[in-house]
Design an enzyme around this catalytic site. Structure first.
Site, mmCIF file in Angstrom:
data_model
loop_
_atom_site.group_PDB
_atom_site.id
_atom_site.type_symbol
_atom_site.label_atom_id
_atom_site.label_comp_id
_atom_site.label_asym_id
_atom_site.label_seq_id
_atom_site.Cartn_x
_atom_site.Cartn_y
_atom_site.Cartn_z
ATOM 1 N N GLY A 127 14.654 -1.922 4.907
ATOM 2 C CA GLY A 127 13.616 -0.968 4.519
ATOM 3 C C GLY A 127 12.549 -0.887 5.595
ATOM 4 O O GLY A 127 12.301 -1.861 6.307
ATOM 5 N N GLN A 160 4.779 1.109 9.781
ATOM 6 C CA GLN A 160 5.311 -0.040 10.538
ATOM 7 C C GLN A 160 5.734 0.373 11.949
ATOM 8 O O GLN A 160 5.977 -0.486 12.798
ATOM 9 C CB GLN A 160 6.498 -0.660 9.800
ATOM 10 N N HIS A 190 7.948 -2.826 -2.402
ATOM 11 C CA HIS A 190 7.487 -3.433 -1.143
ATOM 12 C C HIS A 190 7.080 -2.331 -0.154
ATOM 13 O O HIS A 190 6.006 -2.391 0.448
ATOM 14 C CB HIS A 190 8.623 -4.304 -0.576
ATOM 15 N N GLU A 191 7.942 -1.324 -0.002
ATOM 16 C CA GLU A 191 7.676 -0.255 0.980
ATOM 17 C C GLU A 191 6.527 0.650 0.526
ATOM 18 O O GLU A 191 5.728 1.106 1.343
ATOM 19 C CB GLU A 191 8.943 0.576 1.243
ATOM 20 N N HIS A 195 3.255 -0.624 1.569
ATOM 21 C CA HIS A 195 2.903 -0.339 2.966
ATOM 22 C C HIS A 195 2.135 0.981 3.071
ATOM 23 O O HIS A 195 1.234 1.115 3.895
ATOM 24 C CB HIS A 195 4.165 -0.212 3.835
#
Ligand code: Y12
Ligand code: CO
Length: 175
Positions: free
Chosen positions: A45, A50, A137-138, A141
């Site tokens: 992912g 990022q 989780h993503e 971000h």
């Protein structure tokens, strides 16, 4: 083309990403570059921030039962909205922006995700298991949050000490 991955404690990881409004050739090229970056870095992912792009974009490619990742299983998720969060699950998480660190994190067990694909078309998916964990989780971000922020005070302190030591030894190795 593989892009450089932004690594903690880089402050860009704290930025709130903004909505995507143009679903054009530039977006498609960027999504292709995100895919190359994720696969060549052994990730499953990746969020746009990022690779230093402050947009609400993430990609996921969950391995099959043989542990293989296939392009056909790639999910390109733009302007996501989470709903219908249910239950809880603990899963060992890792992040390409926090290399060499893995920790058990509690997340929702099931979620519904509304999003747009690369053409701007509305899509919906129901997720559970690793896909559900990776989505959360993503998504974090996109709001400038990292999984290490979910650690207890003591575990976080230990992480910071270990991580600094590791970064130092990596720098020494490179020089
Ligand atoms: C749980 C929750 C969320 C995810 C998706 C995002 N994380 C990753 O894709 C992490 C990948 C990763 C890959 C690494 O590289 C290798 O293993 C060769 C890695 O190792 C180092 O940085 C040394 C760390 C993370 C997944 C699971
Ligand atoms: Co991450």
């Amino acid at each position: 083309m593989k892009l450089p991955v932004v690594v903690y404690p880089d402050k860009r990881l704290k930025l709130i990403s903004t909505e995507v409004t143009e679903f054009d050739a530039d977006l498609h090229e960027f999504l292709d570059n995100m895919y190359d970056t994720m696969i060549e870095s052994n990730g499953i992912g990746l969020a746009a921030i990022q690779v230093a792009i402050q947009k609400r974009i993430l990609i996921l490619c969950i391995p099959n039962e043989e542990g293989e990742q296939h392009y056909e299983d790639l999910l390109e998720i733009i302007n996501p909205v989470l709903s219908n969060e249910q239950g809880s699950i603990v899963y060992q998480e890792g992040c390409l922006s926090v290399p060499s660190f893995y920790e058990d994190i509690e997340r929702h067990e099931k979620v519904t995700l509304d999003y747009q694909d690369r053409h701007g078309k509305a899509q919906r998916l129901e997720a559970e298991g690793l896909l559900c964990v990776a989505i959360q989780h993503e998504l974090d971000h996109l709001d400038g949050k990292l999984f290490i922020e979910k650690l207890s005070y003591i575990r976080r302190k230990k992480f910071e000490k270990e991580y600094k030591k590791l970064q130092k030894s990596k720098k020494k190795e490179a020089s």
